[in-house]
Design a protein around this motif. Structure first.
Motif, PDB file in Angstrom:
ATOM      1  N   HIS A  82       0.782  -0.725  -0.062  1.00 24.72           N
ATOM      2  CA  HIS A  82      -0.155  -0.095   0.066  1.00 24.72           C
ATOM      3  C   HIS A  82       0.799   1.914  -0.011  1.00 24.72           C
ATOM      4  O   HIS A  82       0.563   2.530   0.231  1.00 24.72           O
ATOM      5  CB  HIS A  82      -1.127   0.143   1.238  1.00 24.72           C
ATOM      6  N   TYR A  83       2.393   0.838  -0.361  1.00 25.69           N
ATOM      7  CA  TYR A  83       3.351   2.291  -0.409  1.00 25.69           C
ATOM      8  C   TYR A  83       4.370   1.957  -0.835  1.00 25.69           C
ATOM      9  O   TYR A  83       4.651   3.252  -1.255  1.00 25.69           O
ATOM     10  CB  TYR A  83       3.214   2.445   1.437  1.00 25.69           C
ATOM     11  N   PHE A  84       4.610   1.164  -1.379  1.00 24.90           N
ATOM     12  CA  PHE A  84       6.251   0.530  -1.889  1.00 24.90           C
ATOM     13  C   PHE A  84       6.510   1.795  -2.936  1.00 24.90           C
ATOM     14  O   PHE A  84       7.568   1.691  -3.490  1.00 24.90           O
ATOM     15  CB  PHE A  84       6.245  -0.498  -1.427  1.00 24.90           C
ATOM     16  N   GLY A  85       5.094   2.105  -4.264  1.00 25.63           N
ATOM     17  CA  GLY A  85       5.014   2.688  -4.850  1.00 25.63           C
ATOM     18  C   GLY A  85       5.215   4.472  -4.777  1.00 25.63           C
ATOM     19  O   GLY A  85       4.910   5.032  -5.339  1.00 25.63           O
ATOM     20  N   ASN A  86       5.342   4.674  -3.350  1.00 28.39           N
ATOM     21  CA  ASN A  86       4.922   5.807  -3.285  1.00 28.39           C
ATOM     22  C   ASN A  86       6.021   7.069  -3.690  1.00 28.39           C
ATOM     23  O   ASN A  86       5.430   8.143  -4.502  1.00 28.39           O
ATOM     24  CB  ASN A  86       5.292   6.170  -1.288  1.00 28.39           C
ATOM     25  N   GLN A  87       7.101   6.193  -4.201  1.00 27.13           N
ATOM     26  CA  GLN A  87       8.790   7.656  -4.929  1.00 27.13           C
ATOM     27  C   GLN A  87       7.996   8.165  -6.206  1.00 27.13           C
ATOM     28  O   GLN A  87       8.799   8.963  -6.679  1.00 27.13           O
ATOM     29  CB  GLN A  87       9.316   6.858  -4.499  1.00 27.13           C
ATOM     30  N   LEU A  88       7.275   7.446  -6.927  1.00 28.42           N
ATOM     31  CA  LEU A  88       6.702   7.649  -7.855  1.00 28.42           C
ATOM     32  C   LEU A  88       5.312   9.084  -7.526  1.00 28.42           C
ATOM     33  O   LEU A  88       5.440   9.745  -8.641  1.00 28.42           O
ATOM     34  CB  LEU A  88       5.876   6.525  -8.670  1.00 28.42           C
ATOM     35  N   LEU A  89       5.283   8.952  -7.026  1.00 29.94           N
ATOM     36  CA  LEU A  89       4.168  10.322  -6.189  1.00 29.94           C
ATOM     37  C   LEU A  89       5.140  11.735  -5.328  1.00 29.94           C
ATOM     38  O   LEU A  89       4.851  12.095  -4.345  1.00 29.94           O
ATOM     39  CB  LEU A  89       2.958   9.853  -5.763  1.00 29.94           C
ATOM     40  N   ARG A  90       6.627  11.601  -5.815  1.00 31.97           N
ATOM     41  CA  ARG A  90       6.881  12.292  -4.190  1.00 31.97           C
ATOM     42  C   ARG A  90       6.711  13.417  -4.985  1.00 31.97           C
ATOM     43  O   ARG A  90       7.643  14.139  -3.650  1.00 31.97           O
ATOM     44  CB  ARG A  90       8.500  11.746  -3.947  1.00 31.97           C
ATOM     45  N   HIS A  91       6.414  13.910  -5.420  1.00 33.18           N
ATOM     46  CA  HIS A  91       5.829  15.561  -5.911  1.00 33.18           C
ATOM     47  C   HIS A  91       4.748  15.822  -5.207  1.00 33.18           C
ATOM     48  O   HIS A  91       5.007  16.737  -4.513  1.00 33.18           O
ATOM     49  CB  HIS A  91       6.054  15.716  -6.827  1.00 33.18           C
ATOM     50  N   ALA A  92       4.050  14.756  -4.879  1.00 35.35           N
ATOM     51  CA  ALA A  92       2.563  15.180  -3.747  1.00 35.35           C
ATOM     52  C   ALA A  92       2.564  15.201  -2.762  1.00 35.35           C
ATOM     53  O   ALA A  92       3.929  14.769  -1.407  1.00 35.35           O
ATOM     54  CB  ALA A  92       1.665  13.402  -4.537  1.00 35.35           C
ATOM     55  N   GLU A  93       1.764  16.654  -1.719  1.00 34.48           N
ATOM     56  CA  GLU A  93       2.229  16.244  -0.197  1.00 34.48           C
ATOM     57  C   GLU A  93       1.740  14.548  -0.057  1.00 34.48           C
ATOM     58  O   GLU A  93       0.038  13.696  -0.527  1.00 34.48           O
ATOM     59  CB  GLU A  93       0.501  16.539   0.392  1.00 34.48           C
ATOM     60  N   ILE A  94       1.750  13.456   0.572  1.00 33.58           N
ATOM     61  CA  ILE A  94       1.811  12.303   1.500  1.00 33.58           C
ATOM     62  C   ILE A  94       1.213  12.177   2.924  1.00 33.58           C
ATOM     63  O   ILE A  94       1.826  12.438   3.679  1.00 33.58           O
ATOM     64  CB  ILE A  94       3.352  11.123   0.866  1.00 33.58           C
ATOM     65  N   ILE A  95       0.508  11.533   3.171  1.00 35.85           N
ATOM     66  CA  ILE A  95      -0.586  11.750   4.229  1.00 35.85           C
ATOM     67  C   ILE A  95      -0.683  10.279   4.673  1.00 35.85           C
ATOM     68  O   ILE A  95      -1.351   9.321   3.693  1.00 35.85           O
ATOM     69  CB  ILE A  95      -1.674  12.175   4.172  1.00 35.85           C
ATOM     70  N   SER A  96      -0.101  10.450   5.803  1.00 36.10           N
ATOM     71  CA  SER A  96      -0.963   9.364   6.408  1.00 36.10           C
ATOM     72  C   SER A  96      -1.048   9.280   8.374  1.00 36.10           C
ATOM     73  O   SER A  96      -0.552  10.433   8.274  1.00 36.10           O
ATOM     74  CB  SER A  96       0.169   7.642   6.149  1.00 36.10           C
ATOM     75  N   SER A  97      -1.082   7.600   8.805  1.00 40.70           N
ATOM     76  CA  SER A  97      -1.603   7.991  10.232  1.00 40.70           C
ATOM     77  C   SER A  97      -0.544   8.474  11.182  1.00 40.70           C
ATOM     78  O   SER A  97       0.824   7.421  10.359  1.00 40.70           O
ATOM     79  CB  SER A  97      -1.810   7.490  10.896  1.00 40.70           C
ATOM     80  N   THR A 139      12.744   3.448  -3.452  1.00 45.95           N
ATOM     81  CA  THR A 139      13.601   4.079  -1.834  1.00 45.95           C
ATOM     82  C   THR A 139      12.092   3.985  -1.445  1.00 45.95           C
ATOM     83  O   THR A 139      10.850   5.142  -1.497  1.00 45.95           O
ATOM     84  CB  THR A 139      13.892   5.302  -2.499  1.00 45.95           C
ATOM     85  N   ILE A 140      11.946   3.636  -0.134  1.00 49.73           N
ATOM     86  CA  ILE A 140      10.817   4.370   0.873  1.00 49.73           C
ATOM     87  C   ILE A 140      10.384   5.270   0.831  1.00 49.73           C
ATOM     88  O   ILE A 140      11.615   6.267   1.251  1.00 49.73           O
ATOM     89  CB  ILE A 140      11.496   3.995   1.710  1.00 49.73           C
ATOM     90  N   THR A 141       9.600   5.924   0.709  1.00 46.81           N
ATOM     91  CA  THR A 141       9.037   7.377   0.357  1.00 46.81           C
ATOM     92  C   THR A 141       8.531   7.491   1.443  1.00 46.81           C
ATOM     93  O   THR A 141       7.452   7.497   0.928  1.00 46.81           O
ATOM     94  CB  THR A 141       9.086   7.346  -0.809  1.00 46.81           C
ATOM     95  N   PRO A 142       8.436   8.375   2.311  1.00 48.30           N
ATOM     96  CA  PRO A 142       7.357   8.321   3.450  1.00 48.30           C
ATOM     97  C   PRO A 142       7.158   8.704   3.650  1.00 48.30           C
ATOM     98  O   PRO A 142       7.122  10.353   2.778  1.00 48.30           O
ATOM     99  CB  PRO A 142       8.554   8.216   5.207  1.00 48.30           C
TER     100      PRO A 142
END
Ligand SMILES: [Zn+2]
Length: 318
Positions: A82-97, A139-142
């Motif tokens: 549910h999050y390993f693909g985050n780096q492809l959206l690294r220009h976006a604000e990434i929100i989680s708990s 690359t883990i993108t938190p």
């Protein structure tokens, strides 16, 4: 380089600004995602397990997002699918708990890679479930923003409410509610057609989280795995969880061993779901919450026991 699966799913229009990305199957690693489209921007609920899958999904979404780019990503929890693909959206604000973000780490990815390289039977069980994915280049993108409780967002005109409901499936589960669409994205609080797996628990917390979803009184529920559903899918998940919790608790108080409990709990109609062996982890979770001193199984041990369970499992007539 190993080639990950291509495509891997399809974009389903739900109406009222909402879409679901529905993976080609409900099993290990093939997860769903969501897209909420506002006037000039979009919000993506979850990225996928590897970069190939995530890129393929984004390509399919491009017809919708070309003029309304994804400016926000919400990760429903900290499992890699549910999050390993985050780096492809690294220009976006990434929100989680707060709690989900605390579990997103390079060590998660490193231990999965190590498990995949494990020799012999142990490694084979992991490779059978996860060998189809490509973890190179990740690359883990938190998250860039975290919250606890409720967070209301304005996705260029569409109100989106993020609500933490964990610990349940994991420590940091959250759901994404779109009131105007009477739709909720439930992440892995729901596996439809596949067996739920309790990593954090207690199960009672997950049962309560299902109540939170039902209280929203929505028409459309997008699960983390499996086809789009409604309240009936939530109620069936809840029924399975309550059944396992009560049966395992009874076994515990009767002094039965963990292995005896796993062997004795009937699955009934729930045995028709894929990955019935997740019962092993679910019973282990109940036992660990009842007696925190019980030793924890390693991830490899859990995978091996699940595979053993499934190799001898014959679903009952439903
Ligand atoms: Zn998942």
């Amino acid at each position: 380089m190993r080639q990950g699966p291509r495509g891997g799913g399809h974009l389903q229009e739900l109406g009222n600004s909402c879409y679901a990305w529905v993976a080609q199957e409900a099993g290990w690693g093939y997860s769903n995602a969501g897209l909420i489209v506002g006037e000039s921007g979009s919000l993506l609920v979850d990225t996928l397990f590897d970069l190939n899958l995530t890129a393929a999904m984004l390509a399919e979404m491009a017809s919708v997002t070309r003029d309304r780019p994804i400016s926000t990503v919400v990760n429903t929890h900290a499992n890699g699918d549910h999050y390993f693909g985050n780096q492809l959206l690294r220009h976006a604000e990434i929100i989680s708990s707060v709690n989900a973000a605390a579990h997103m780490s390079q060590s998660d990815l490193d231990s999965l890679r190590a498990d995949l390289r494990a020799p012999g039977r142990h490694g084979d069980d992991v490779r059978r479930s996860f060998g189809r994915f490509d973890f190179d280049g990740i690359t883990i993108t938190p998250p860039t923003r975290t919250f606890e409780g409720e967070l209301t967002l304005d996705v260029s005109g569409v109100e989106v409410r993020c609500i933490t409901v964990g610990p349940a499936h994991t420590d940091g589960d959250l759901i994404v509610h779109v009131p105007s669409a009477r739709t909720v994205y439930a992440g892995d609080l729901l596996f439809i057609g596949a067996t739920p797996v309790v990593w954090a628990g207690p199960i009672s917390g997950w049962v309560e989280a299902c109540d939170r979803i039902l209280d929203l009184d929505v028409d459309t529920v997008v699960p983390g795995h499996g086809p789009v559903t409604d309240a009936t899918g939530v109620q069936e998940t809840q029924a399975y969880l309550a059944h396992v919790e009560s049966a395992a608790t009874e076994c515990f108080h009767q002094g039965r061993s963990f292995d005896e409990a796993v062997a004795s709990i009937p699955l009934g109609r729930f045995g028709a779901w894929t990955e019935p062996g997740r019962l092993v982890q679910n019973v282990a979770n109940v036992y660990q919450h009842l007696d925190p001193a019980l030793p924890r199984m390693s991830h490899l041990e859990v995978m091996k026991r699940m595979a053993d369970f499934e190799s001898g499992f014959v679903p009952e007539e439903v």
